[in-house]
Design a protein around this motif. Structure first.
Motif, short mmCIF file in Angstrom:
data_model
loop_
_atom_site.label_atom_id
_atom_site.label_comp_id
_atom_site.label_asym_id
_atom_site.label_seq_id
_atom_site.Cartn_x
_atom_site.Cartn_y
_atom_site.Cartn_z
N GLY A 1 38.91 32.22 31.28
CA GLY A 1 39.27 32.10 32.70
C GLY A 1 40.75 31.82 32.87
N LYS B 1 47.45 41.56 33.51
CA LYS B 1 47.54 40.23 34.12
C LYS B 1 47.86 39.18 33.05
CE LYS B 1 43.87 38.36 36.79
NZ LYS B 1 42.76 38.61 37.70
N ALA C 1 38.62 39.80 26.74
CA ALA C 1 37.20 39.81 26.37
C ALA C 1 36.36 39.71 27.64
CB ALA C 1 36.88 38.64 25.45
N LEU D 1 33.19 38.24 28.64
CA LEU D 1 32.35 37.23 28.01
C LEU D 1 30.87 37.53 28.13
CD1 LEU D 1 34.39 34.13 29.26
CD2 LEU D 1 34.41 35.12 26.97
N THR D 2 30.52 38.52 28.93
CA THR D 2 29.10 38.87 29.03
C THR D 2 28.71 39.93 28.00
OG1 THR D 2 29.50 40.57 30.71
CG2 THR D 2 29.04 38.34 31.51
N1 LIG Z 1 37.48 27.44 42.95
C1 LIG Z 1 36.59 26.47 43.18
O1 LIG Z 1 36.32 26.06 44.34
C2 LIG Z 1 35.86 25.81 42.03
C3 LIG Z 1 35.27 24.55 42.24
C4 LIG Z 1 34.61 23.95 41.18
C5 LIG Z 1 34.52 24.58 39.95
N2 LIG Z 1 35.08 25.81 39.80
C6 LIG Z 1 34.94 26.44 38.46
O2 LIG Z 1 36.24 26.57 37.90
C7 LIG Z 1 36.30 27.72 37.05
C8 LIG Z 1 37.49 28.57 37.43
O3 LIG Z 1 37.39 28.93 38.80
P1 LIG Z 1 38.60 29.61 39.59
O4 LIG Z 1 38.61 29.04 40.93
O5 LIG Z 1 39.82 29.59 38.77
O6 LIG Z 1 38.04 31.12 39.70
P2 LIG Z 1 38.84 32.51 39.73
O7 LIG Z 1 40.20 32.33 40.26
O8 LIG Z 1 37.92 33.46 40.42
O9 LIG Z 1 38.93 32.91 38.18
C9 LIG Z 1 37.78 33.25 37.47
C10 LIG Z 1 38.17 33.48 36.02
O10 LIG Z 1 36.98 33.78 35.27
C11 LIG Z 1 37.21 34.97 34.54
N3 LIG Z 1 35.97 35.72 34.35
C12 LIG Z 1 34.99 35.94 35.25
N4 LIG Z 1 34.02 36.69 34.71
C13 LIG Z 1 34.40 36.94 33.43
C14 LIG Z 1 33.83 37.68 32.36
N5 LIG Z 1 32.66 38.33 32.47
N6 LIG Z 1 34.50 37.75 31.18
C15 LIG Z 1 35.71 37.13 31.04
N7 LIG Z 1 36.29 36.41 32.02
C16 LIG Z 1 35.64 36.33 33.20
C17 LIG Z 1 38.20 35.77 35.38
O11 LIG Z 1 38.82 36.72 34.56
P3 LIG Z 1 39.38 38.15 35.13
O12 LIG Z 1 40.84 37.92 35.41
O13 LIG Z 1 39.12 39.06 34.01
O14 LIG Z 1 38.58 38.45 36.37
C18 LIG Z 1 39.13 34.66 35.85
O15 LIG Z 1 40.06 34.35 34.82
C19 LIG Z 1 34.96 28.43 37.22
O16 LIG Z 1 34.13 28.08 36.13
C20 LIG Z 1 34.40 27.86 38.51
O17 LIG Z 1 32.99 27.86 38.50
C21 LIG Z 1 35.76 26.44 40.79
#
Ligand SMILES: NC(=O)c1ccc[n+]([C@@H]2O[C@H](COP(=O)([O-])OP(=O)(O)OC[C@H]3O[C@@H](n4cnc5c(N)ncnc54)[C@H](OP(=O)(O)O)[C@@H]3O)[C@@H](O)[C@H]2O)c1
Length: 285
Positions: free
Chosen positions: A12, A41, A65, A67-68
């Motif tokens: 992530g 990116k 990668a 991850l799925t």
């Molecule tokens: N934002 C919130 O409100 C919040 C609150 C609590 C917890 N969280 C948790 O914090 C973490 C990060 O959230 P965020 O807000 O930074 O989300 P985000 O900006 O949407 O980023 C999601 C990240 O996950 C990666 N990702 C998603 N599916 C993937 C896959 N199949 N294989 C590899 N990489 C994958 C994306 O990579 P790509 O660049 O390849 O898409 C991206 O780097 C998550 O686990 C989320 O559940 C978020």
């Protein structure tokens, strides 16, 4: 461990929280390997981080990668071990928001896979390497919604409750080893993770949110303190405790959330709305 000793594999790393965490880690002296699915990116980001870092200190690498995909995940484990990773941060995540009947079964499976199965499999793949080190850490980025279920987050919460259970059980399983397992529970954070519907829901319920930089700072503190778990936000951290003690007693606190769910979910279904949704949220009612 101190950031300066850390070689962090950060899934992530291209996301809102991941990018802020990478910058914070690098700034504190860690070496970081960013993981995401988009090479352009990641390469731009790694270049910027290396440029801004103090000369000669941290190194920033990146690796793509999905991850799925089992094969990509296995390969990532091998690359990370070869690189000398001693901290694994599971920060990749996929959102899911809306009434259960409105959720697409394929999306549901994808969210479960990304948020829960992938961290389990990647940890499993890297564990033989981590066990050989004098000190290693696995940090699971969950959510406050991994301890409190809110209307609209049935699937997302299930993944984050699951991740917390995984972290807790594994922490105890590895209690006599050199590997420490930790859980970070952010509250709502201002990143593209949250759709228009989630933002409407947050506004309607008075849910507070943090910057990704605040979460990144908490992640760095968790790394260095080696604490078991940490939740962000004052009412949220207390609500986690209360909900753990008497969940049924907390049900009435979420009537407002239930009442505004349909309208919020419609914001995502409207033409031009960004795809699925989610995040997690706070709990003022
Ligand atoms: N934002 C919130 O409100 C919040 C609150 C609590 C917890 N969280 C948790 O914090 C973490 C990060 O959230 P965020 O807000 O930074 O989300 P985000 O900006 O949407 O980023 C999601 C990240 O996950 C990666 N990702 C998603 N599916 C993937 C896959 N199949 N294989 C590899 N990489 C994958 C994306 O990579 P790509 O660049 O390849 O898409 C991206 O780097 C998550 O686990 C989320 O559940 C978020």
């Amino acid at each position: 461990m101190k950031a300066a000793q850390a070689r962090i594999l950060l899934t992530g790393g291209s996301g809102g929280i991941g990018a802020a965490a990478a910058a914070r880690f690098v700034n504190a002296g860690a070496s970081v390997m960013l993981v995401g699915r988009t090479p352009e990116k990641l390469s731009t980001q790694a270049h910027a981080l290396s440029r801004d870092a103090a000369p000669g200190t941290p190194r920033v690498q990146w690796c793509t990668a999905d991850l799925t995909q089992a094969a990509e995940l296995e390969e990532l484990g091998e690359i990370a071990a070869e690189w000398g990773c001693n901290v694994l941060v599971h920060c990749a995540g996929a959102p899911s928001f809306g009434p259960l009947e409105s959720l697409d079964p394929v999306d549901m499976a994808q969210v479960l896979h990304t948020n829960l199965l992938a961290p389990m499999l990647l940890t499993r793949a890297l564990l033989p390497h981590l066990r050989r080190l004098q000190r290693a850490q696995v940090i699971c980025v969950g959510s406050v919604l991994g301890c409190i279920g809110l209307p609209g987050y049935s699937v997302y919460s299930a993944t984050k409750f699951g991740l917390r259970g995984f972290a807790e059980a594994l922490r105890r399983e590895l209690g006599d080893s050199s590997v420490r397992v930790q859980y970070l529970g952010p509250r709502s954070t201002r990143t593209p993770f949250n759709s228009a519907g989630v933002e409407a829901y947050n506004r309607a319920t008075g849910t507070a949110s943090d910057t990704p930089e605040a979460v990144a700072q908490a992640m760095l503190e968790l790394l260095e303190s080696e604490a078991t778990e940490r939740f962000l936000g004052f009412p949220e951290a207390w609500a986690v405790r209360l909900n753990g003690l008497a969940p049924a007693r907390m049900d009435a606190a979420f009537v407002k959330h239930r009442n505004c769910l349909s309208a919020a979910a419609k914001a995502d279904a409207a033409p031009g709305a960004t795809s699925p949704t989610t995040a997690f949220q706070g709990l003022e009612s």
